[in-house]
Design an enzyme around this catalytic site. Structure first.
Site, PDB file in Angstrom:
ATOM      1  N   LYS A   1      -7.041   6.186 -11.384  1.00  0.00           N
ATOM      2  CA  LYS A   1      -6.187   7.175 -12.223  1.00  0.00           C
ATOM      3  C   LYS A   1      -5.124   6.568 -13.129  1.00  0.00           C
ATOM      4  O   LYS A   1      -4.549   7.182 -13.677  1.00  0.00           O
ATOM      5  CB  LYS A   1      -5.547   7.867 -11.352  1.00  0.00           C
TER       6      LYS A   1
ATOM      7  N   ALA B   1       0.810  -1.068  -0.007  1.00  0.00           N
ATOM      8  CA  ALA B   1       0.010  -0.115  -0.177  1.00  0.00           C
ATOM      9  C   ALA B   1       0.879   1.037   0.019  1.00  0.00           C
ATOM     10  O   ALA B   1       0.294   2.352   0.040  1.00  0.00           O
ATOM     11  CB  ALA B   1      -0.785  -0.082   1.257  1.00  0.00           C
TER      12      ALA B   1
END
Length: 609
Positions: free
Chosen positions: A405, A359
């Site tokens: 994105k 992450a």
């Protein structure tokens, strides 16, 4: 009053009531005051004694009569009836005769006096002791069992600040009826009118099982008024007793997403997490820390928290130890930078994790536009370092956190995420480790999310700044995003890009309006200002490119993207020379490559003479 004092009082009062019922009953039956006869005295003694015995058996003296209801009335009926039957049996045994008329009248008077004495106290308490002058007039949405519970709690509590005035419910069979003395004035479309006509100050949404689409519809009606809107806690919190039925909470933006969260396949997750060693990079971030919280519920053997910021890692470590200290989970921390290749190898070798959740990344779009070299170092090189270390040390499953994105990216952040996905998919082809990526939209409440920014702007009195009135985004909550990541690891076969079907995209300006209304302000008071799109931003976000789309769901609301063309040689060229490139050239190169526009065969322009 203590229990002993209360018990003594009830015994004295009930004895007087029983005697009154017997003597008055004798007068009604025989029209005589000559009540001191052997049968009457015998009946009196037997009824009094049996009344007290049965009262103790049925615990009638332990009831709180200010909350008396049908259940207490049934108990009184049992006690009185059994007392009269006992008296009849005693009469038969002692005088060989049962005075049926006397016992019948006595039964009626006994029931009336005992029941009346209890319920009169509740009536007095509800109508005179509960002050309603300073209470806020409240509209209850939902006239079902939960709404009824709310009204009962509010009516019986002298400390409650809310006074239920009316119900609103879409069930037409309930319209114009009274429930616990509170009228049902119509359906949801009557909310605005009801608030105006009844001078409502508060609205309580009392439908715990309400789906988010319907909640959003109700909320849009509520915000047309100036009344404060609150909602009943979650049904599981009520059932487990974590929260009382009269503990309302404010409506959150997360409640209005209009999409139900994805349920987890607990068995499949347990198989690959329980009693395993799990490592989370970026464990101090909003997504990484939530992944740790969710993973801890599945009882891993060890949970390694890796992050660059010591304060955030310390914070999540202490939280996990506090919440899961009763388990056998070993929480371990590593302060490390994913850009440090040797340290990643050392960490993987030390802990030998079975599962890695990656992450750690730079996610702020405008900041990465100004610092593209940092995005390359963290998002591309950092991902490669962690992935290669995981592969070298035989990690079973590697899950990378990606972003919507990364689809047709127009920003450095999105481009570096797409190139990191390519690295992951390439690693899967040449490694025994299962490498997958998980792609989702904006996360409400995460660092960099618009929600904290909007809240700060509202607290300061506005205006709320929105870049463009047509800008839309997909949204999910932090727990949802984390659960998707965990579920993806359980579904992983290798090389997939998992995508959550996130429902309909939400207009940012609508999100801003809802936040303003949720804060108790009006749009006019706070204001919304359009500032123009920032570098790298798009009006619309996508979750899959056209050449990636697979219509088949692998799990409810979870899709897999096809493997697109990978440009590993070109990515290697960027990682070797990014530090010498002009920022504009580097930015353009990253975005073109992520969009499959390869230009790297030409010499790169250096900033170092």
């Amino acid at each position: 009053m203590s229990y002993r004092q209360r018990l003594s009082l009830f015994i004295i009062v009930d004895s007087c009531i029983v005697l009154t019922a017997i003597f008055f009953g004798y007068f009604l039956v025989n029209a005589s005051f000559n009540v001191f006869t052997f049968p009457i005295i015998l009946s009196s003694i037997s009824i009094i004694v049996s009344h007290h015995i049965f009262s103790f058996i049925f615990k009638i003296y332990k009831k709180a009569w200010e909350y008396a209801s049908i259940g207490e009335l049934i108990i009184i009926l049992k006690v009185v009836t059994l007392s009269i039957i006992t008296a009849g049996c005693v009469q038969q045994m002692m005088v060989n005769e049962i005075y049926f008329r006397l016992l019948s009248v006595t039964w009626l008077l006994h029931l009336l006096f005992i029941g009346g004495s209890r319920f009169c106290w509740r009536i007095y308490r509800d109508n005179y002791l509960n002050k309603t002058d300073n209470k806020k007039r409240t509209l209850i949405i939902g006239a079902g069992s939960a709404g009824t519970m709310v009204v009962r709690q509010l009516l019986k509590s002298n400390d409650a600040e809310l006074l239920p005035i009316a119900f609103v419910d879409d069930d037409k069979n309930k319209h114009y009826l009274d429930i616990m003395g509170v009228p049902v004035v119509g359906g949801v479309n009557r909310i605005e009118q009801a608030v105006q006509e009844l001078n409502i100050e508060n609205i309580i949404i009392a439908i715990p099982s309400l789906c988010k689409k319907k909640l959003n519809k109700i909320f849009q009606e509520c915000v047309k008024t100036k009344a404060k809107t609150q909602i009943l806690p979650l049904l599981e919190d009520l059932v487990t007793g974590k929260i009382a039925v009269n503990q309302f909470r404010d409506v959150q933006v997360e409640d209005l997403l209009g999409r139900e969260p994805v349920d987890l396949d607990i068995d499949s997750i347990s198989d690959y997490v329980t009693n395993k060693v799990v490592l989370v990079t970026g464990a101090g971030g909003s997504i990484g820390s939530e992944i740790c919280r969710q993973i801890a519920k599945f009882n891993p053997k060890k949970l390694v928290l890796l992050g660059h910021g010591e304060n955030s890692i310390y914070s999540i470590e202490q939280e996990l130890k506090e919440n899961f200290g009763h388990t056998n989970i070993e929480f371990l921390t590593e302060i490390a930078d994913v850009k440090d290749e040797k340290k990643m190898m050392l960490v993987m070798g030390t802990y030998q994790p079975h599962v890695v959740y990656h992450a750690a990344a730079h996610k702020h779009v405008p900041l990465m536009e100004r610092n593209p070299e940092e995005a390359v170092k963290n998002n591309i090189i950092g991902t490669r370092n962690v992935a290669e270390a995981a592969s070298w040390h035989g990690v079973e499953t590697f899950v990378m956190i990606s972003s919507d994105k990364a689809v047709n990216p127009t920003s450095v952040m999105g481009a570096t995420k797409r190139l990191a996905e390519m690295i992951i998919q390439d690693m899967d082809q040449k490694s025994k480790t299962r490498f997958v990526a998980v792609r989702f939209g904006n996360v409400l409440g995460s660092r960099g999310s618009v929600i904290p920014l909007f809240k700060k702007q509202i607290e300061k009195g506005g205006p709320v700044t929105v870049t463009h009135h047509e800008m839309v985004r997909y949204f999910m909550t932090i727990p949802e995003a984390s659960r998707l990541v965990i579920q993806a690891g359980a579904l992983a076969k290798g090389g997939e890009i998992f995508v959550l079907h996130m429902g309909e995209p939400i207009k940012i300006v609508d999100l801003a309006r809802n936040l303003i209304k949720l804060s108790g302000n009006s749009i006019e008071e706070i204001g919304i200002e359009f500032t123009g799109m920032r570098p790298g931003e798009k009006l619309f976000e996508e979750l899959l490119k056209e050449d990636e789309i697979q219509n088949q769901q692998v799990y409810p609301k979870i899709y897999i993207g096809k493997t697109a063309k990978l440009f590993l040689d070109e990515i290697d060229a960027i990682t070797r020379s990014y530090s010498t490139l002009d920022k504009d050239i580097l930015r353009e190169t990253l975005i073109d490559l992520a969009n499959n526009k390869v230009k790297l065969k030409q010499p790169m322009i250096s900033i170092t003479g």
